[in-house]
Design an enzyme around this catalytic site. Structure first.
Site, short mmCIF file in Angstrom:
data_model
loop_
_atom_site.label_atom_id
_atom_site.label_comp_id
_atom_site.label_asym_id
_atom_site.label_seq_id
_atom_site.Cartn_x
_atom_site.Cartn_y
_atom_site.Cartn_z
N GLU A 58 9.20 9.58 8.35
CA GLU A 58 9.96 10.49 8.88
C GLU A 58 8.98 11.80 8.02
OE1 GLU A 58 13.67 10.35 7.52
OE2 GLU A 58 14.67 9.54 9.12
N PHE A 66 7.66 17.38 -1.76
CA PHE A 66 7.46 15.27 -1.94
C PHE A 66 7.73 15.20 -2.99
CE2 PHE A 66 8.23 12.20 1.18
CZ PHE A 66 8.72 12.80 2.19
N GLN A 101 12.87 -0.81 -3.56
CA GLN A 101 13.72 0.86 -3.91
C GLN A 101 14.58 1.38 -3.12
OE1 GLN A 101 10.56 4.16 -2.05
NE2 GLN A 101 10.22 4.65 -4.44
N HIS A 128 16.54 4.75 -1.58
CA HIS A 128 16.25 6.04 -0.57
C HIS A 128 17.43 6.92 -1.60
CE1 HIS A 128 15.62 9.61 0.98
NE2 HIS A 128 14.38 8.69 0.87
N LEU A 157 18.28 6.72 7.79
CA LEU A 157 17.42 7.63 6.68
C LEU A 157 17.94 9.39 6.85
CD1 LEU A 157 15.27 7.24 4.14
CD2 LEU A 157 13.86 8.03 5.57
N GLU A 214 13.07 12.75 2.62
CA GLU A 214 12.73 13.92 1.22
C GLU A 214 12.76 14.71 1.61
OE1 GLU A 214 12.01 10.93 -2.20
OE2 GLU A 214 9.75 12.03 -2.03
N ARG A 272 12.53 8.90 -6.63
CA ARG A 272 13.79 8.08 -6.09
C ARG A 272 14.34 7.26 -6.78
NH1 ARG A 272 11.14 6.98 -0.25
NH2 ARG A 272 10.76 9.24 0.12
N HIS A 298 14.98 0.55 0.61
CA HIS A 298 14.61 1.20 1.49
C HIS A 298 12.68 1.26 2.14
CE1 HIS A 298 12.43 4.88 4.03
NE2 HIS A 298 11.51 5.07 2.52
N GLU A 346 2.70 -2.64 3.87
CA GLU A 346 3.97 -2.73 3.25
C GLU A 346 4.32 -4.55 2.74
OE1 GLU A 346 7.58 -1.25 4.03
OE2 GLU A 346 8.47 -2.16 2.80
N ARG A 351 7.06 3.34 -5.66
CA ARG A 351 6.42 3.69 -5.11
C ARG A 351 6.47 5.35 -4.81
NH1 ARG A 351 6.45 5.60 0.24
NH2 ARG A 351 8.62 4.69 0.40
C1 LIG Z 1 12.94 4.93 7.97
C2 LIG Z 1 11.90 5.00 6.98
C3 LIG Z 1 10.87 6.11 6.88
C4 LIG Z 1 10.18 6.04 5.51
N1 LIG Z 1 9.10 7.03 6.12
C5 LIG Z 1 7.63 7.41 5.12
C6 LIG Z 1 7.25 8.49 5.27
O1 LIG Z 1 7.53 9.80 5.31
N2 LIG Z 1 5.86 8.90 4.63
C7 LIG Z 1 5.52 6.71 4.02
O2 LIG Z 1 4.38 6.97 3.48
N3 LIG Z 1 6.20 6.02 4.25
C8 LIG Z 1 7.78 5.75 4.86
N4 LIG Z 1 8.03 4.72 4.48
C9 LIG Z 1 7.25 3.73 4.86
C10 LIG Z 1 5.94 2.55 5.53
O3 LIG Z 1 6.38 3.69 6.95
C11 LIG Z 1 5.89 1.76 6.03
O4 LIG Z 1 6.38 1.25 4.19
C12 LIG Z 1 4.81 1.32 6.41
O5 LIG Z 1 4.69 2.59 8.04
C13 LIG Z 1 4.89 0.02 6.86
O6 LIG Z 1 3.53 -0.35 7.61
P1 LIG Z 1 3.31 -1.83 7.61
O7 LIG Z 1 2.51 -1.27 9.01
O8 LIG Z 1 3.03 -2.39 6.53
O9 LIG Z 1 4.78 -2.23 8.58
P2 LIG Z 1 5.39 -2.53 9.87
O10 LIG Z 1 5.01 -1.12 10.87
O11 LIG Z 1 6.42 -2.34 9.76
O12 LIG Z 1 4.65 -3.17 11.01
C14 LIG Z 1 5.05 -4.93 11.09
C15 LIG Z 1 4.19 -5.37 11.95
O13 LIG Z 1 3.92 -6.83 11.94
C16 LIG Z 1 5.00 -6.73 13.33
N5 LIG Z 1 5.24 -8.51 12.16
C17 LIG Z 1 6.07 -8.99 11.49
N6 LIG Z 1 6.92 -10.40 11.69
C18 LIG Z 1 5.85 -10.92 12.36
C19 LIG Z 1 5.51 -11.91 13.08
N7 LIG Z 1 6.29 -13.13 12.12
N8 LIG Z 1 4.70 -12.90 13.64
C20 LIG Z 1 4.15 -11.24 14.71
N9 LIG Z 1 4.15 -10.45 14.02
C21 LIG Z 1 5.42 -9.80 13.59
C22 LIG Z 1 6.16 -6.20 13.46
O14 LIG Z 1 6.61 -6.42 15.17
C23 LIG Z 1 5.38 -4.62 13.04
O15 LIG Z 1 4.55 -4.30 14.17
C24 LIG Z 1 9.15 5.04 5.88
C25 LIG Z 1 9.97 3.80 6.30
C26 LIG Z 1 10.97 3.31 6.45
C27 LIG Z 1 12.31 2.38 7.20
#
Ligand SMILES: Cc1cc2nc3c(=O)[nH]c(=O)nc-3n(C[C@H](O)[C@H](O)[C@H](O)COP(=O)(O)OP(=O)(O)OC[C@H]3O[C@@H](n4cnc5c(N)ncnc54)[C@H](O)[C@@H]3O)c2cc1C
Length: 527
Positions: A9, A78, A192, A194, A204, A207, A238, A307, A331, A342
């Site tokens: 967000e 932030f 973490q 939040h 959520l 922040e 946080r 979070h 992540e 973080r």
């Molecule tokens: C509500 C919320 C708000 C946030 N706001 C912020 C923000 O404002 N700023 C910031 O910096 N961070 C924010 N964060 C943290 C940040 O968004 C995440 O850490 C980040 O987006 C994670 O991205 P990712 O690509 O690592 O994982 P994800 O976006 O979770 O993507 C993981 C992908 O892997 C796929 N996958 C998982 N397991 C498998 C499997 N076994 N087989 C095939 N595919 C699989 C999933 O389907 C998905 O497509 C927020 C987090 C949340 C929960």
């Protein structure tokens, strides 16, 4: 486009306004101090130095960043930063980032998507990557993907807690694949919380709401953060804010939500309708729809909520794992940018930076490699694990009830404050739950069998929840997001090091890994 990233967000951190006083060194120091000195300092430096480029690249690809009146990209305040550094797009930054990246990928014919496939294991030949096994959800077919190189980016696993901001899909199956393949999981005890999850859902409130000037208020109507972080107030990191909130509640200055949960309030009414509608429109909508509260008119009840996971698959600064030809980014990985806590807005930044780094390295590696050979025995073993062990498993106990007990156990024993007794009970409860006869699938269908995937996800939760609890149990100090009431001080002498967990047939095998220091010696953390 249904990845959890779309729900980010508040913002993406980068140094853009050097002419107004911001500078890279300050972002590096804020990140390291925020991490309670457990970040690898060379990694924090790489994040900060690469980020401005990522912001402008997204801009050129069509990202609708919120802008100042003069047309320049805007940034908001932030938690834990010395300068407004969160680059935002209203309060839907992740949604727009994902849309921009996805659109850009669609321009290239050689990028192929396998949507709705569920990966189950990593194949390797003596620690050289060879591919993955996966199930096509649509048909139910179990398939081997051969590949000379791979990147794990399966996201965080915050659904091991019941009260969580994460998407329902944020389960630990990706981390578990890596763990079962023999890779180390690093710093998993650092979860973490939040400060502002709404009740009862845990959704959520960014922040950014405090960044725009929101107050946290207790039952005496007091802005209590002035007692805990006199300088930064609500914009302390946080971990600091969440601990302060729980203390207020424990000392009797909380409120009670209609669901029975203890809480405090977030007051945004003084920001005025215009600011809220232009900068926090998504949050207003969430408040109205999921809490029945219009933040323009009244404060909203909130409480600390699971979070983010600072821990993940152990990698080096380039995102390389302990299997050659395999990287991890986002992540799911732990390259140690964030240490034990973080800063908000640094995670989408990390995803962008290490998406680029690991992508380039994996391509270079794959272009010099022949097609790998697959070890049939590994594939056979995996087939037996999921079909004989889970799909055709038998039992009386409802797997969904067991999963709920597991996540409640995490809420109960590994929340903002932890102690020896609670963690030992948590580990014991987890093993009692594991021993029940829940590993079975009621739905026999081959196509889109979500029951089957849910039970596989629950199975992975057991191993990863155990790693979180074990890490928290052996870390007898308080650092960043990990606060032990029985060891309330940071202990640099004994614990200024990363935790590593390796899979074994009994309990996880725990080890330690050094922290990289390049610039700053640890000092006491005050805000
Ligand atoms: C509500 C919320 C708000 C946030 N706001 C912020 C923000 O404002 N700023 C910031 O910096 N961070 C924010 N964060 C943290 C940040 O968004 C995440 O850490 C980040 O987006 C994670 O991205 P990712 O690509 O690592 O994982 P994800 O976006 O979770 O993507 C993981 C992908 O892997 C796929 N996958 C998982 N397991 C498998 C499997 N076994 N087989 C095939 N595919 C699989 C999933 O389907 C998905 O497509 C927020 C987090 C949340 C929960």
């Amino acid at each position: 486009m249904r990845s959890h990233s779309v729900s980010a967000e508040g913002g993406t951190a980068a140094v853009l306004f050097q002419e107004e006083g911001d500078n890279e060194e300050s972002h590096i120091y804020d990140t390291i101090k925020g991490s309670d000195f457990l970040a690898d300092q060379d990694v924090a430096e790489r994040l900060v130095k690469t980020m401005p480029l990522e912001i402008y690249q997204l801009d050129h690809w069509g990202m609708p960043w919120s802008r100042r009146l003069d047309g320049r990209i805007d940034q908001r305040k932030f938690g834990g930063y010395s300068f407004p550094r969160a680059t935002y797009a209203q309060d839907k930054v992740g949604f727009y980032e994902m849309q921009t990246l996805y659109d850009t990928c669609l321009k290239y014919e050689n990028i192929e998507f396998y949507n709705e496939w569920f990966c189950t294991s990593i194949l390797h030949d003596n620690k050289t990557f060879a591919g993955v096994t996966a199930i096509e959800m649509k048909s139910g077919d179990f398939v081997v993907f051969k590949a000379p190189a791979g990147i794990i980016c399966t996201g965080g696993a915050g659904r091991i807690y019941s009260f969580s901001t994460y998407s329902y899909s944020s389960t630990p199956d990706g981390l578990d694949m890596a763990y079962r393949a023999g890779l180390g999981l690093k710093d998993m005890e650092f979860v973490q919380f939040h400060p502002t999850g709404i009740l009862p859902s845990g959704i959520l409130v960014t922040e950014g709401a405090r960044g725009e000037g929101g107050y946290l208020v207790n039952s005496d109507g007091e802005r209590f953060m002035k007692k805990y972080a006199p300088e930064k107030l609500e914009l302390a990191p946080r971990d600091v804010v969440s601990r302060s909130m729980i203390r207020e509640i424990q000392e009797g200055r909380g409120m009670v939500h209609e669901s029975g949960a203890a809480c405090l309030t977030l007051d945004l009414t003084h920001l005025g309708e215009e600011t809220i509608k232009s900068k926090l429109a998504g949050i207003r909508e969430i408040g109205i729809k999921f809490s029945g509260v219009d933040i323009v008119k009244e404060p909203i009840q909130i409480r600390p909520v699971c979070h983010y996971m600072m821990g993940g698959i152990h990698t080096n600064i380039d995102g390389s794992t302990e299997i050659s030809g395999l990287w991890a980014a986002g992540e799911a990985s732990c390259n140690s940018t964030h240490g034990s806590n973080r800063l908000g807005a640094n995670s989408t930044s990390e995803c962008l930076v290490w998406g680029r780094i690991t992508g380039k390295l994996a391509v270079q590696y794959a272009s010099n490699k022949d097609s790998p050979s697959i070890n049939g025995e590994q594939v056979h073993k995996e087939e037996k694990r999921i079909y004989d062990g889970i799909f055709r498993g038998r039992g009386q106990v409802n797997p969904y009830e067991v999963r709920k007990s597991l996540t409640d156990n995490m809420d109960d024993k590994a929340y903002v404050f932890r102690d020896n007794e609670g963690l030992s009970e948590g580990i014991k409860r987890l093993s009692e739950l594991r021993d029940m006869t829940w590993k079975h699938v009621d739905d026999r269908a081959k196509e889109y069998n979500t029951n089957f995937f849910n039970v596989m996800e629950a199975d992975s939760m057991f191993r990863i929840a155990e790693v979180v609890l074990m890490g928290a149990y052996i870390r007898r100090e308080s650092r960043g997001a990990h606060a032990r009431t029985d060891y309330p001080k940071r202990d640099d002498l004994n614990f200024l090091k990363h935790t590593l967990a390796y899979y074994s047939d009994s309990q996880p095998h725990m080890a330690w890994h050094p922290v990289t220091f390049t610039r700053y010696a640890p000092v006491e953390r005050k805000y």
